[in-house]
Scaffold this active site. Structure first.
Site, PDB file in Angstrom:
ATOM      1  CE  LYS A   1      38.996  39.626  36.114  1.00  0.00           C
ATOM      2  NZ  LYS A   1      40.473  38.772  36.499  1.00  0.00           N
TER       3      LYS A   1
ATOM      4  NE  ARG B   1      45.070  45.437  29.244  1.00  0.00           N
ATOM      5  CZ  ARG B   1      44.598  44.813  29.272  1.00  0.00           C
ATOM      6  NH1 ARG B   1      44.069  44.250  30.387  1.00  0.00           N
ATOM      7  NH2 ARG B   1      45.026  43.399  28.378  1.00  0.00           N
TER       8      ARG B   1
ATOM      9  N   GLY C   1      46.846  36.985  37.009  1.00  0.00           N
ATOM     10  CA  GLY C   1      47.633  36.811  35.717  1.00  0.00           C
ATOM     11  C   GLY C   1      47.627  37.934  34.868  1.00  0.00           C
TER      12      GLY C   1
ATOM     13  CB  SER D   1      47.995  35.620  25.091  1.00  0.00           C
ATOM     14  OG  SER D   1      48.569  36.678  26.045  1.00  0.00           O
TER      15      SER D   1
ATOM     16  CD  GLN E   1      46.522  37.901  31.306  1.00  0.00           C
ATOM     17  OE1 GLN E   1      47.474  36.453  31.209  1.00  0.00           O
ATOM     18  NE2 GLN E   1      45.714  38.006  32.172  1.00  0.00           N
TER      19      GLN E   1
ATOM     20  CG  ASP F   1      38.725  35.657  30.498  1.00  0.00           C
ATOM     21  OD1 ASP F   1      39.213  35.113  30.479  1.00  0.00           O
ATOM     22  OD2 ASP F   1      38.884  37.294  30.580  1.00  0.00           O
TER      23      ASP F   1
ATOM     24  NE  ARG G   1      36.828  35.346  33.700  1.00  0.00           N
ATOM     25  CZ  ARG G   1      36.566  36.709  33.825  1.00  0.00           C
ATOM     26  NH1 ARG G   1      35.171  36.825  34.684  1.00  0.00           N
ATOM     27  NH2 ARG G   1      37.428  37.279  33.550  1.00  0.00           N
TER      28      ARG G   1
HETATM   29  C1  S3P Z   1      43.064  39.311  29.960  1.00  0.00           C
HETATM   30  C2  S3P Z   1      43.558  38.321  28.556  1.00  0.00           C
HETATM   31  C3  S3P Z   1      42.682  36.853  28.491  1.00  0.00           C
HETATM   32  C4  S3P Z   1      41.712  37.170  29.633  1.00  0.00           C
HETATM   33  C5  S3P Z   1      42.101  37.511  30.948  1.00  0.00           C
HETATM   34  C6  S3P Z   1      42.178  39.012  31.179  1.00  0.00           C
HETATM   35  C7  S3P Z   1      43.913  40.814  30.061  1.00  0.00           C
HETATM   36  O1  S3P Z   1      43.863  36.435  28.763  1.00  0.00           O
HETATM   37  O2  S3P Z   1      41.734  35.399  29.846  1.00  0.00           O
HETATM   38  O3  S3P Z   1      41.340  36.931  31.764  1.00  0.00           O
HETATM   39  O4  S3P Z   1      43.357  41.267  30.735  1.00  0.00           O
HETATM   40  O5  S3P Z   1      44.715  41.212  29.050  1.00  0.00           O
HETATM   41  P1  S3P Z   1      45.230  35.838  27.757  1.00  0.00           P
HETATM   42  O6  S3P Z   1      45.574  36.885  27.226  1.00  0.00           O
HETATM   43  O7  S3P Z   1      46.128  35.526  28.081  1.00  0.00           O
HETATM   44  O8  S3P Z   1      44.377  34.891  26.799  1.00  0.00           O
END
Ligand code: S3P
Length: 438
Positions: free
Chosen positions: A24, A29, A99, A171, A173, A323, A397
């Site tokens: 995912k 990306r 997110g 993080s 993200q 995760d 999850r």
């Molecule tokens: C993700 C980063 C993680 C993960 C999320 C997917 C990503 O979150 O928990 O399911 O694809 O960058 P964080 O970057 O907030 O830790």
């Protein structure tokens, strides 16, 4: 319509071979970075083996809404053409439950001059913190209006200035949002994080020829990026270890099972679960290692493991398995002793407050579990025998972890709101049914 799933006790075992759906994180990306590379190079980009979960479809639809032309070549293969992107969308952009969509696109869109848009999401996403991306992006000069640092967000894109950002949390993200903004900013953007979070953005940018460097020094793990033209290259996506994790744990805990999961991404920033398997003495093998579009991949075989040991997770391993904590909690319930999960406060900011929800769900299965501020303590005893009714809180999850729990529950399990599995893994039940043998 009742979206609950009810399962009776399962007396069989799991056996066979499955191909796990595409990753995912890498799928998001490939769409976002692929679109930027297509725009910069003026060429089309092909994506092979894209995740068709709802989260990635949210990213795909948003990009289409901003003028990226997406042609479906076959089931999971697409062609991206972003030559005439990015145009102001004529509707509010819906990130659904995702997110990653909201945070990564916030980075890209806020760096596009004269681009304007508004983001919204589902009830779960509207509760999740966005300050973690709004803060660094605003430091770069971005104009983002929010509802007290939550969705809905309004973005007025403009040319941004590069910054050096010390992220207080590891993080991916946050790191990715700043790096994507950095692709269009004036100067060299640097992000430093305390521990290394998943690095798929860095790998993909490097693969497509962006000017990106990574390293580690006394301040932490750093990445720098600056604007240049990326190439157009086919992006092929490996299987998702976070999806494989449910079947890996299921095979380890259901008596007499042996499962081969093919094409699983084993990027070291994602394989914390394998380190825990070693600690817990789960029986597994990694076979047929190779590299696809810059990412490591292998087949993973897991066998029923009769003597699972308790384990401890804390510190720098947390981002490498963030995760997988819900499904590792299921593993902890059959270990012969006390497992401790700590330093995982950010679990409270996921699709649900995962610490609270896991504790509540596991208690419904009769598990001895104690909630802590940044994790929990699970006392395993190997025997699950409670008529359990559990809530998923729109968290895929949790839904899949409870399903695996139901396989070792001697009594009936009811999982409320089970359909949220479609967020990441629409094929989950089909693959589970394929492995079940009686
Ligand atoms: C993700 C980063 C993680 C993960 C999320 C997917 C990503 O979150 O928990 O399911 O694809 O960058 P964080 O970057 O907030 O830790």
């Amino acid at each position: 319509m009742d979206k609950s799933l009810k399962t009776e006790s399962f007396r069989g075992f799991l056996s066979g071979e499955i191909v796990i759906p595409p990753d995912k994180s890498i799928s998001h990306r490939s769409l976002i970075i692929g679109a930027v590379a297509s725009k910069q190079s003026g060429n089309k980009i092909n994506i092979k083996n894209l995740s068709l979960g709802e989260d990635c479809l949210s990213t795909l639809k948003i990009l289409e809404n901003t003028g990226v032309k997406i042609k479906r070549l076959s089931d999971r293969e697409l062609e991206l053409d972003a030559k005439s992107a990015f145009k102001n969308p004529d509707e509010v952009l819906d990130c659904g439950n995702s997110g990653t969509t909201a945070r990564l696109l916030c980075g890209l869109f806020s760096s596009l001059n004269e681009f304007e848009c508004e983001f919204t999401g589902d009830e779960s996403l509207k509760k999740r913190p966005m300050a973690r991306v709004i803060k660094p992006l605003s430091m770069m000069g971005a104009k983002i209006l929010s509802n007290d640092n939550k969705l809905p967000l309004k973005i007025e894109g403009k040319k941004l200035n590069a910054i050096t950002y010390f992220s207080p949390i590891a993080s991916a993200q946050v790191k990715s949002a700043v790096l994507l903004a950095g692709l269009n900013a004036l100067g060299v953007t640097k992000v430093i994080e305390p521990y290394l979070s998943r690095n798929h953005t860095e790998i993909m940018l490097k693969y497509l020829g962006a000017k990106i460097k990574t390293g580690k020094d006394a301040d932490g793990f750093w990445t720098t990026v600056e604007g240049n033209s990326m190439e157009s290259k086919t992006l092929e996506i490996v299987g998702d270890i976070s999806s494989a994790a449910f079947f890996m744990v299921a095979a380890a805990i259901v008596q007499n099972s042996k499962v081969l999961i093919k094409n699983v991404g084993i990027n070291p920033t994602r394989t914390g679960i394998l380190d825990v398997f070693k600690q817990a003495e789960v029986l597994f093998s990694i076979l047929n290692e190779r590299t696809v579009s810059g990412e490591k991949v292998a087949d993973i075989e897991v066998r029923y493991s009769p003597n699972i040991k308790p384990f401890r997770i804390k510190g720098d391993i947390i981002p490498r398995l963030i995760d997988e904590i819900p499904i590792l909690t299921v593993l902890a319930t059959v270990a012969n002793g006390e497992s401790i999960i700590q330093d995982a406060f950010d679990l409270r900011n996921k699709e649900s407050d995962r610490i609270k929800a896991i504790v509540e769900g596991m208690k419904a299965f009769g598990v001895d579990i104690a909630e802590k501020k940044d994790g929990f303590v699970v006392s395993g005893n190997g025997e699950i025998s409670s008529k359990a009714i559990v809530e998923t809180h729109l968290d895929h999850r949790l839904a899949m972890s409870y399903y695996v729990m139901s396989l070792i529950n001697k009594k009936e399990t009811v999982i409320k709101g089970f359909d949220c599995v479609n967020t990441s893994f629409p094929e989950f039940i089909r693959l589970a049914e394929k492995l079940k043998q009686f």
